[in-house]
Scaffold this active site. Structure first.
Site, PDB file in Angstrom:
ATOM      1  N   ASP A  63       0.857  -1.180   0.000  1.00  0.00           N
ATOM      2  CA  ASP A  63       0.000   0.000   0.000  1.00  0.00           C
ATOM      3  C   ASP A  63       0.893   1.229   0.000  1.00  0.00           C
ATOM      4  OD1 ASP A  63      -2.334   1.470  -0.076  1.00  0.00           O
ATOM      5  OD2 ASP A  63      -3.120   0.736   1.831  1.00  0.00           O
ATOM      6  N   ASP A  64       0.309   2.382  -0.315  1.00  0.00           N
ATOM      7  CA  ASP A  64       1.109   3.607  -0.335  1.00  0.00           C
ATOM      8  C   ASP A  64       1.472   4.063   1.072  1.00  0.00           C
ATOM      9  OD1 ASP A  64      -1.539   4.313   0.243  1.00  0.00           O
ATOM     10  OD2 ASP A  64      -1.613   5.974  -1.189  1.00  0.00           O
ATOM     11  N   ASP A  81      -2.018   4.765   7.780  1.00  0.00           N
ATOM     12  CA  ASP A  81      -2.360   5.984   8.511  1.00  0.00           C
ATOM     13  C   ASP A  81      -2.863   5.605   9.902  1.00  0.00           C
ATOM     14  OD1 ASP A  81      -3.495   8.420   9.440  1.00  0.00           O
ATOM     15  OD2 ASP A  81      -3.940   9.077   7.413  1.00  0.00           O
TER      16      ASP A  81
END
Length: 161
Positions: A93-94, A97
């Site tokens: 994933d980027d 969070d």
């Protein structure tokens, strides 16, 4: 939710590419992997770069939706899952969070090696490999969410006042 973000971290295409290549260097010694599972949509671009750098041709996706700009939706929607427990696979994933998405994909493929480009403190414990840690109050602005445009020189904007 937008009030939780005090800073913005702009990621250029060049930085994204450099960080993805650095991530591939770190992952190289952990492989080989059977394939890559990209978490869409944010994980697609890093996954493509990692696939090239690690010479991986088998790519699949987990399609999940939790974000809408700076507002996190109250409901997470899994649009496409994946079979198996992820053993031998690289999950990409980027960023991680709050960890909301990460927890869901972790439950789906608990044995996959989870890698992200960027990690924030709340979600950091859920990934094995990442490039940079970013403060929780920072919104990461990826190049696919922004555009480059001409800006008047300061002298021109001051003269217009």
């Amino acid at each position: 939710m937008a009030d939780n973000y005090k800073k913005t971290f702009l990621i250029s295409w060049d930085k994204l590419h450099r960080d993805s290549r650095e991530l591939s260097r770190r992952l190289l010694k952990l492989g080989p992997f059977k394939g890559i599972i990209a978490v869409t949509r944010g994980g697609l671009v890093p996954a493509a770069i990692l696939a090239r750098e690690l010479d991986i041709r088998h790519i699949d996706t987990i399609c999940i939706s939790t974000y809408d700009w700076k507002i996190q939706e109250k409901k997470t929607t899994v649009l496409k899952g994946i079979e198996g427990d992820g053993e031998g696979w690289l999950l990409v994933d980027d960023l991680v969070d709050t960890g909301k998405t990460a927890k869901i994909v972790r439950e789906m493929v608990p044995k996959a090696h989870f890698a992200t480009l960027y990690a924030k403190p709340e979600g950091r414990p859920l990934v094995e490999t990442f490039i940079s840690e970013v403060s929780q109050d920072t919104w990461i602005l990826f190049p696919w969410d922004s555009e480059t445009q001409f800006v008047q020189p300061i002298v021109k904007s001051v003269q217009g006042e």
